[in-house]
Enzyme design. Sequence first.
Site, PDB file in Angstrom:
ATOM      1  N   ASP A 129       0.816  -1.210   0.000  1.00 47.57           N
ATOM      2  CA  ASP A 129       0.000   0.000   0.000  1.00 47.57           C
ATOM      3  C   ASP A 129       0.861   1.276   0.000  1.00 47.57           C
ATOM      4  OD1 ASP A 129      -2.462   1.310   0.025  1.00 47.57           O
ATOM      5  OD2 ASP A 129      -3.296  -0.029   1.539  1.00 47.57           O
ATOM      6  N   ASP A 186     -10.136   3.487  -3.708  1.00 46.48           N
ATOM      7  CA  ASP A 186     -10.787   2.275  -3.191  1.00 46.48           C
ATOM      8  C   ASP A 186     -12.205   2.106  -3.728  1.00 46.48           C
ATOM      9  OD1 ASP A 186      -8.468   2.103  -1.810  1.00 46.48           O
ATOM     10  OD2 ASP A 186      -9.396   1.931   0.174  1.00 46.48           O
TER      11      ASP A 186
HETATM   12  C1  GLA Z   1      -6.001   1.225   1.325  1.00 49.37           C
HETATM   13  C2  GLA Z   1      -6.114   0.233   0.157  1.00 49.37           C
HETATM   14  C3  GLA Z   1      -7.230  -0.753   0.444  1.00 49.37           C
HETATM   15  C4  GLA Z   1      -6.960  -1.477   1.755  1.00 49.37           C
HETATM   16  C5  GLA Z   1      -6.774  -0.469   2.885  1.00 49.37           C
HETATM   17  C6  GLA Z   1      -6.290  -1.128   4.156  1.00 49.37           C
HETATM   18  O1  GLA Z   1      -7.121   2.045   1.408  1.00 49.37           O
HETATM   19  O2  GLA Z   1      -6.336   0.894  -1.051  1.00 49.37           O
HETATM   20  O3  GLA Z   1      -7.365  -1.678  -0.616  1.00 49.37           O
HETATM   21  O4  GLA Z   1      -5.817  -2.276   1.607  1.00 49.37           O
HETATM   22  O5  GLA Z   1      -5.822   0.535   2.538  1.00 49.37           O
HETATM   23  O6  GLA Z   1      -6.128  -0.217   5.208  1.00 49.37           O
END
Ligand code: GLA
Length: 386
Positions: A129, A186
Amino acid sequence: MKKPLAMTPPMGWNSWNTFTWDINENLIREVADVFVKEGYKDAGYEYIVIDDCWSLRERDENGNLVPDPEKFPSGMKALADYIHSKGLKFGIYSCAGTHTCAGYPGSFEHEFKDAALFAEWGVDYLKYDYCFKPRNISGELLYKRMSLALRNSGRDILFSACNWGADNVHHWIRESGAHMYRSTGDIQDSWESIKNIAISQLDKTPYTGPYCHNDMDMLVVGMYGGSNNAFIRSEGGGCSDNEYKTHFSLWCMMGSPLMIGCDIRKANQTTKDILLNRDLIAINQDPESRGAYRIKPEPQWFHTNETFMLAKVLSNGDIAIGFFNLTDHDREMSLLFWDLGIPYASGVALSLYDCWEHKELGVFKERFSPVVPARDCVVVRAKLVK
Ligand code: GLA
């Protein structure tokens, strides 16, 4: 020579969409069991990935990450062994920054150490990430670093980069060694989110391909508002079956990895029919993994970004064609075979097979014009015939 990783888009399950912080080893084992018992493994789903929130808030005195003993009392090695015993692969999560997005320790300046630990545990996949990245260092460099660390860890570990499409990632990620890369923010379990992601990626299809796939984020198929996270659940509380079907078709046609995000232990028959649609999966997993192109619509045809046709050239000479109507009204969508490179004078016709109805539609000359219901799609596999 050993087979390289990620020739085709990776397929699996990830804990985040439904469970976020509420994860434990029993859940992961049960998902592995369902993968085998209910046909997901046979359909090609392979990686079971634990997302954020698996570790303690601090590293140990040797600087190592520590699995939370309440969530994973048997430890990660035992869990990896269990997953491997089922013929599946094990994935875990970390972050290029100092902390993960949920505030657990990240791998910044611990890249080689963490990669070695993951390899020791039997990890096969790392999602990486982008939260808490120090501002004065380039993300590009950090993804290159972790890629090298994984490649030299002594184990084949698929590298799933997740920087949300920031910093023009599509221009530099393939060279970094990552096998897939998130290209959007997301996903949420809502039609708006699915639609926005798909439209935002229409001009990115040339950048996806073997060994480095454009990841449009985990699937929300079958969640029906079931996330324990309000952002992911979103206000509408999930999508209709048709919307999930369109979502899956878009991800398959556009070459995205297929990482399931629902609680497959409780999946209903419709969810299974979508996730296990072998005709769609075959398109997504075509060995050449070519990106789809957008078919130029006829000039007289009223169109917006919300109605589009995609074509994906397949390795056996067939063409996968998707008619996507993301509007709220039924639409006739007209495909002239000329726009696929097939002039009428050639005498070449298309024998069409419907990938959702699972049946032959017949042989068509010059054009095919299905009526596509609102928020729905038609996906056909076209064989060239004389
Ligand atoms: C980010 C990523 C998600 C997930 C969250 C976890 O937002 O894009 O897919 O992995 O972190 O905290």
